[in-house]
Design an enzyme around this catalytic site. Structure first.
Site, PDB file in Angstrom:
ATOM      1  N   HIS A   1       2.522  -4.907   4.513  1.00  0.00           N
ATOM      2  CA  HIS A   1       1.478  -5.162   5.504  1.00  0.00           C
ATOM      3  C   HIS A   1       1.035  -6.623   5.439  1.00  0.00           C
ATOM      4  O   HIS A   1       1.406  -7.375   4.536  1.00  0.00           O
ATOM      5  CB  HIS A   1       0.286  -4.209   5.331  1.00  0.00           C
ATOM      6  CG  HIS A   1      -0.586  -4.480   4.144  1.00  0.00           C
ATOM      7  ND1 HIS A   1      -1.864  -3.983   4.016  1.00  0.00           N
ATOM      8  CD2 HIS A   1      -0.375  -5.197   3.015  1.00  0.00           C
ATOM      9  CE1 HIS A   1      -2.386  -4.378   2.876  1.00  0.00           C
ATOM     10  NE2 HIS A   1      -1.514  -5.119   2.245  1.00  0.00           N
TER      11      HIS A   1
ATOM     12  N   CYS B   1      -3.503 -12.556   1.377  1.00  0.00           N
ATOM     13  CA  CYS B   1      -3.091 -11.305   2.046  1.00  0.00           C
ATOM     14  C   CYS B   1      -2.912 -11.515   3.549  1.00  0.00           C
ATOM     15  O   CYS B   1      -2.418 -10.632   4.253  1.00  0.00           O
ATOM     16  CB  CYS B   1      -4.117 -10.197   1.801  1.00  0.00           C
ATOM     17  SG  CYS B   1      -4.243  -9.748   0.063  1.00  0.00           S
TER      18      CYS B   1
ATOM     19  N   HIS C   1       3.396  -8.750   2.704  1.00  0.00           N
ATOM     20  CA  HIS C   1       3.717  -8.446   1.304  1.00  0.00           C
ATOM     21  C   HIS C   1       3.707  -6.931   1.165  1.00  0.00           C
ATOM     22  O   HIS C   1       3.254  -6.225   2.062  1.00  0.00           O
ATOM     23  CB  HIS C   1       2.678  -9.088   0.370  1.00  0.00           C
ATOM     24  CG  HIS C   1       1.296  -8.606   0.615  1.00  0.00           C
ATOM     25  ND1 HIS C   1       0.476  -9.149   1.572  1.00  0.00           N
ATOM     26  CD2 HIS C   1       0.597  -7.595   0.059  1.00  0.00           C
ATOM     27  CE1 HIS C   1      -0.680  -8.506   1.587  1.00  0.00           C
ATOM     28  NE2 HIS C   1      -0.640  -7.544   0.682  1.00  0.00           N
TER      29      HIS C   1
ATOM     30  N   HIS D   1       3.356  -3.091  -1.147  1.00  0.00           N
ATOM     31  CA  HIS D   1       2.670  -2.349  -2.211  1.00  0.00           C
ATOM     32  C   HIS D   1       3.418  -1.059  -2.489  1.00  0.00           C
ATOM     33  O   HIS D   1       3.976  -0.457  -1.574  1.00  0.00           O
ATOM     34  CB  HIS D   1       1.238  -1.980  -1.806  1.00  0.00           C
ATOM     35  CG  HIS D   1       0.341  -3.149  -1.610  1.00  0.00           C
ATOM     36  ND1 HIS D   1      -0.105  -3.927  -2.650  1.00  0.00           N
ATOM     37  CD2 HIS D   1      -0.192  -3.683  -0.488  1.00  0.00           C
ATOM     38  CE1 HIS D   1      -0.881  -4.885  -2.171  1.00  0.00           C
ATOM     39  NE2 HIS D   1      -0.950  -4.772  -0.861  1.00  0.00           N
TER      40      HIS D   1
ATOM     41  N   ASP E   1       6.678   5.296   4.415  1.00  0.00           N
ATOM     42  CA  ASP E   1       7.533   4.808   3.337  1.00  0.00           C
ATOM     43  C   ASP E   1       8.587   3.825   3.860  1.00  0.00           C
ATOM     44  O   ASP E   1       9.317   4.123   4.807  1.00  0.00           O
ATOM     45  CB  ASP E   1       8.219   5.991   2.645  1.00  0.00           C
ATOM     46  CG  ASP E   1       8.865   5.591   1.332  1.00  0.00           C
ATOM     47  OD1 ASP E   1       8.340   4.679   0.656  1.00  0.00           O
ATOM     48  OD2 ASP E   1       9.898   6.194   0.976  1.00  0.00           O
ATOM     49  N   HIS E   2       8.638   2.649   3.231  1.00  0.00           N
ATOM     50  CA  HIS E   2       9.568   1.578   3.610  1.00  0.00           C
ATOM     51  C   HIS E   2       9.362   1.128   5.052  1.00  0.00           C
ATOM     52  O   HIS E   2      10.315   0.784   5.753  1.00  0.00           O
ATOM     53  CB  HIS E   2      11.021   1.978   3.325  1.00  0.00           C
ATOM     54  CG  HIS E   2      11.324   2.002   1.855  1.00  0.00           C
ATOM     55  ND1 HIS E   2      10.863   2.995   1.024  1.00  0.00           N
ATOM     56  CD2 HIS E   2      11.978   1.131   1.069  1.00  0.00           C
ATOM     57  CE1 HIS E   2      11.250   2.737  -0.213  1.00  0.00           C
ATOM     58  NE2 HIS E   2      11.910   1.602  -0.216  1.00  0.00           N
TER      59      HIS E   2
ATOM     60  N   GLU F   1      -3.746   1.026  -4.370  1.00  0.00           N
ATOM     61  CA  GLU F   1      -2.932   0.000  -3.714  1.00  0.00           C
ATOM     62  C   GLU F   1      -2.316  -0.954  -4.743  1.00  0.00           C
ATOM     63  O   GLU F   1      -1.141  -1.303  -4.672  1.00  0.00           O
ATOM     64  CB  GLU F   1      -3.791  -0.776  -2.720  1.00  0.00           C
ATOM     65  CG  GLU F   1      -3.009  -1.752  -1.857  1.00  0.00           C
ATOM     66  CD  GLU F   1      -3.916  -2.523  -0.933  1.00  0.00           C
ATOM     67  OE1 GLU F   1      -3.752  -2.403   0.285  1.00  0.00           O
ATOM     68  OE2 GLU F   1      -4.806  -3.246  -1.416  1.00  0.00           O
TER      69      GLU F   1
HETATM   70 NI    NI Z   1      -1.931  -5.956   0.415  1.00  0.00          NI
END
Ligand code: NI
Length: 138
Positions: free
Chosen positions: A16, A35, A41, A43, A81-82, A125
């Site tokens: 995100h 961010c 990036h 998580h 996911d992904h 997170e």
């Molecule tokens: Ni983040």
């Protein structure tokens, strides 16, 4: 009292970028810092779903865990996911913060719990970031 709760743990990896269309470029950078980096990036999210209910005298359980797992996998894990969270339609006008994500996951699950009721959704997170939502306190 014959109530108890059960918490199941799930995982998904997603990317995100924290960026609000309601803020200027400078304000976005000030609020979100790195961010807000345009490259985004990722998580490894850990999702905790807690269901509360009456302990069934026959099964000794408050919900059907296998069905719960299937629903959470279909509605949440497979969806995110992904993926890039910023590309999810639900996030077209919301920032992909943990707060918004945990509330959205609640909304995806609250009406689909097989037995008992959704009590809490938790989302880890990072090592130092945890978000939680328990519905609107009305
Ligand atoms: Ni983040």
């Amino acid at each position: 009292m014959d109530h108890a709760s059960v918490t199941r743990r799930y995982q998904f990896a997603a990317s995100h970028r924290l960026h609000s269309p309601l803020l200027s470029e400078e304000e976005n950078w000030r609020v979100f810092g790195k961010c807000n980096n345009p490259n985004g990036h990722g998580h490894n999210y850990v999702l905790l779903v807690t269901v509360e209910g009456t302990i069934d005298p026959q099964t000794g359980r408050v919900t059907d865990v296998e069905t719960l797992d299937r629903i959470v996998t279909e509605a949440v894990v497979d969806r995110f996911d992904h993926r890039d969270l910023n590309h999810d339609p639900e996030f077209s006008s919301r920032v992909t913060t943990g707060e918004n994500l945990v509330r959205m996951i609640w909304d995806l699950l609250v009406k689909r719990i097989p037995a008992g009721q959704l009590e809490k959704v938790g989302l880890v997170e990072t090592r130092d970031n945890y978000f939680e939502y328990s519905g609107d306190l009305v």
